[in-house]
Design a protein around this motif. Structure first.
Motif, short mmCIF file in Angstrom:
data_model
loop_
_atom_site.label_atom_id
_atom_site.label_comp_id
_atom_site.label_asym_id
_atom_site.label_seq_id
_atom_site.Cartn_x
_atom_site.Cartn_y
_atom_site.Cartn_z
N PHE A 295 5.67 27.24 25.38
CA PHE A 295 5.92 28.67 25.36
C PHE A 295 6.34 29.42 26.71
O PHE A 295 5.60 29.06 27.49
CB PHE A 295 5.19 29.52 24.24
CG PHE A 295 4.99 29.00 22.94
CD1 PHE A 295 3.92 28.18 22.69
CD2 PHE A 295 5.60 29.63 21.82
CE1 PHE A 295 3.84 27.54 21.37
CE2 PHE A 295 5.56 29.23 20.89
CZ PHE A 295 4.62 28.23 20.56
N LYS B 42 8.35 32.92 23.72
CA LYS B 42 9.47 32.44 22.83
C LYS B 42 9.26 30.83 22.91
O LYS B 42 8.93 30.35 24.23
CB LYS B 42 10.82 32.80 23.19
CG LYS B 42 11.12 34.25 22.99
CD LYS B 42 12.52 34.53 23.52
CE LYS B 42 12.78 36.04 22.90
NZ LYS B 42 14.23 36.46 23.30
N PHE B 43 9.77 30.00 22.00
CA PHE B 43 9.53 28.70 22.15
C PHE B 43 10.48 28.20 23.33
O PHE B 43 11.56 28.27 23.27
CB PHE B 43 9.85 27.90 20.83
CG PHE B 43 9.43 26.41 20.69
CD1 PHE B 43 10.46 25.59 21.14
CD2 PHE B 43 8.20 26.21 20.51
CE1 PHE B 43 10.12 24.18 21.18
CE2 PHE B 43 7.99 24.66 20.26
CZ PHE B 43 8.79 23.87 20.62
#
Length: 629
Positions: A17, A22-23
């Motif tokens: 992350f 966010k990934f």
């Protein structure tokens, strides 16, 4: 936070992350490749739109040369008459009267992007299972975090409660001294503040009956208890001091009853024997002389109190034993305190004076609570006469013993009868429970069959198949029992419409009515109404309404004019909100775009509409809207 030692498994998950949460797709080769393919398709779409706008046939209809993004759709802005040179769907109108058109030439690229996004979601789901598996192994650490933050929440709740209620927080000190200034017991209202200095080992409270001795004892114990657990209280925190005690113990109630099968004095002795096992305890004993001869009790309790002090305990005692008070008064570690009596007003003052032994004022208290003056006067004359006849006491005691045995026998018979009734009720309960379980099992089987049918319907490919399957599932459910009411409604009646309650504000004949439900006006048929009574909520009562939300409702506006369609849509959305739907579909068609434009503007202005999107291709595409409520 310095106590937190982060496990490496957390770090293994954290690396996936970015700082914004966010990934990071660049760490997965397959995700990265899918992202690149999406970018490629979007570039192709952009190039296709630019080539389209550069054609000579379309240039005369273009209002500008930009690619617009409207409702997540790439489109071009053209003027009226464009349909001769451009095939596509109108997805919006501009303020100048132009049309935002999504060309058919980019539909294939959009479908490819949709398939790629489905592959991405499958990969994300695999990662989610992997992360959950690792985190489940760290449950003790998560519990530790939860415990620490719970402790903080408890402290914060105490502070907020103290501020809101104008209370004070005082923490127990590392000694056994207790000094209370302006303390008010939390169970009392409009009480006189208590001032007490309990610095010594024993506090002996004497004085008038019903003068507040027991409440003083309870106040001292409650103050120590609340300070130990940091509970806000009403007192002067700057002049008060409360020590620390491992245990706060009380001997207050009379232990004698039928269940315990024990006398008052014996019960008291049993409680005292339990207290001897504690160390560093604050002990409160109310009416220490209760249940036995006063002379013997004075000697016994003096020795008991001496032993408790040796064990490091601190004791508060209320008593009417002047002899016990006199025996203890010569000790340096004993503090005397007396409840005061106003002889002129002939009532207690609920105030205390330290350093003296108080009078019980038994005769005055008897007069105050309704005993005849002649009786009190005679009692005063008899007072001090020690020549009471022992034989009368023994005779009376024997008579009381016989009466007591008779009463015990009656009580035993009643207990046996109650036990038999209890067994009968238990058998009835088991029978009813078995019948209930049987009916519940039958209902569950019916609903399981219906649910399986509904799942089959959800997997159907087209709308007609879905409706046929849902109708089939509905038939599997147990039939609803409806009661037909012959009721004539009128304006002002309180009614129930589906799951909501409202009031009739107007009538149109006997079949149509307008009701107001939570600020919304809804036009309904009176056959769908049921008379009821709206119970207004009590003041300061919070009511949470949980409505089961469903989806699948549709509204077809084909063939309607704009004003007729907005009226129909208004009533449709009102019914959907009342029935608890959170997602509906509206069919308006494509046509000239006027109806679509009117529907869009109405949805934007509606206060209960969270948003809307064009429907998927198999549900109408650009000719329909999915509305979120």
């Amino acid at each position: 936070m310095s106590k937190f030692i982060i496990d490496d498994k957390f770090l293994e998950i954290d690396k996936y992350f970015a700082n914004d949460g966010k990934f990071d797709e660049n760490l997965d080769e397959q995700l990265y490749g899918l992202s690149q393919r999406i970018k490629e398709h979007k570039n192709n779409m952009s190039g296709s739109l630019k080539r389209l706008m550069s054609t000579s046939k379309l240039s005369s209809y273009l209002l500008d040369t930009q690619v617009h993004l409207l409702n997540d759709e790439e489109c071009v802005l053209v003027r009226g008459g464009f349909n001769h040179v451009l095939k596509g769907a109108v997805i919006g109108r501009s303020t100048s009267g132009g049309f935002f058109v999504a060309p058919d030439s980019i539909l294939k690229a959009k479908e490819q992007i949709r398939y790629i996004n489905q592959e991405r979601e499958a990969i994300f789901y695999t990662y989610a299972k992997e992360f959950s598996s690792k985190l489940s192994e760290l449950q003790p650490f998560i519990n530790f975090c939860d415990k620490e933050f719970t402790k903080f929440d408890n402290y914060q709740a105490r502070v907020l409660f103290a501020r809101a209620s104008n209370l004070q927080i005082i923490k127990s000190k590392k000694d056994t001294k207790i000094v209370l200034k302006s303390f008010i017991h939390p169970a009392l209202h409009k009480a006189k503040p208590i001032h007490v200095d309990f610095s010594k080992n024993i506090l002996m409270v004497t004085g008038v009956n019903a003068g507040g001795k027991t409440m003083l004892l309870k106040s001292i114990l409650s103050a120590a208890f609340m300070a130990k657990y940091i509970i806000p209280m009403k007192l002067d925190e700057n002049k008060s001091h409360v020590g620390s005690f491992k245990n706060v113990l009380a001997i207050i109630d009379d232990p004698q009853n039928v269940k315990n099968d024990i006398s008052t004095f014996a019960g008291r002795m049993k409680e005292f024997s339990r207290i001897f096992s504690y160390k560093s305890a604050l002990v409160g004993v109310d009416e220490i002389e209760l249940g036995t001869d006063s002379d013997e009790a004075a000697a016994l309790f003096k020795v008991i109190l001496d032993d408790l002090i040796k064990k490091g305990q601190k004791v508060v005692v209320t008593t009417h034993h002047k002899r016990l008070a006199a025996l203890m008064a010569d000790r340096d570690d004993v503090e005397l305190m007396a409840a005061l009596y106003d002889e002129e007003q002939r009532k207690p003052t609920y105030e205390f004076m330290q350093g003296i032994i108080g009078k019980s004022y038994a005769f005055e208290t008897a007069s105050r609570y309704g005993i005849a003056n002649s009786i009190v006067t005679e009692a005063k004359a008899v007072y001090g006469d020690n020549s009471e006849k022992l034989s009368l006491l023994i005779e009376r005691g024997s008579q009381l013993e016989r009466e007591l045995k008779a009463k015990h026998k009656k009580v035993d018979e009643k207990l046996e009868s109650l036990k038999q009734k209890e067994l009968n009720l238990k058998e009835q309960k088991e029978t009813l429970f078995a019948e209930l379980e049987e009916q519940r099992s039958a209902l569950k089987n019916s609903y399981d069959v219906a649910i399986n049918e509904a799942k089959t319907a959800a997997r159907a490919g087209d709308t007609k198949s879905i409706h046929r399957a849902m109708s089939k599932a509905n038939k599997k459910l147990p039939p609803k029992k409806e009661q037909v009411l012959n009721y004539e409604f009128k304006v002002g009646d309180q009614v129930k419409y589906h799951s909501q309650k409202g009031t009739i504000i107007s009538m149109k004949g006997k079949k149509d009515a307008t009701i107001e439900v939570e600020g919304m006006r809804v036009h309904v048929k009176t056959k769908n109404l049921k008379p009821t009574k709206i119970i207004k909520p009590k003041a300061k009562t919070n009511v949470a309404l949980h409505v089961e939300k469903r989806s699948g409702l549709k509204c077809d506006l084909h063939g309607m004019r704009a004003d007729e369609a907005t009226d129909t849509l208004d009533k449709f959305l009102s019914d959907a909100l009342i029935n608890g739907w959170d997602e509906v579909i509206i069919y308006h068609g494509i046509g000239t775009g006027k109806l679509s434009y009117a529907v869009k503007n109405f949805l934007i202005a509606h206060p209960r509409v969270k948003g809307f999107d064009d429907a998927p291709q198999h549900l109408g595409g650009f000719g329909a809207k999915i509305v979120y409520l």
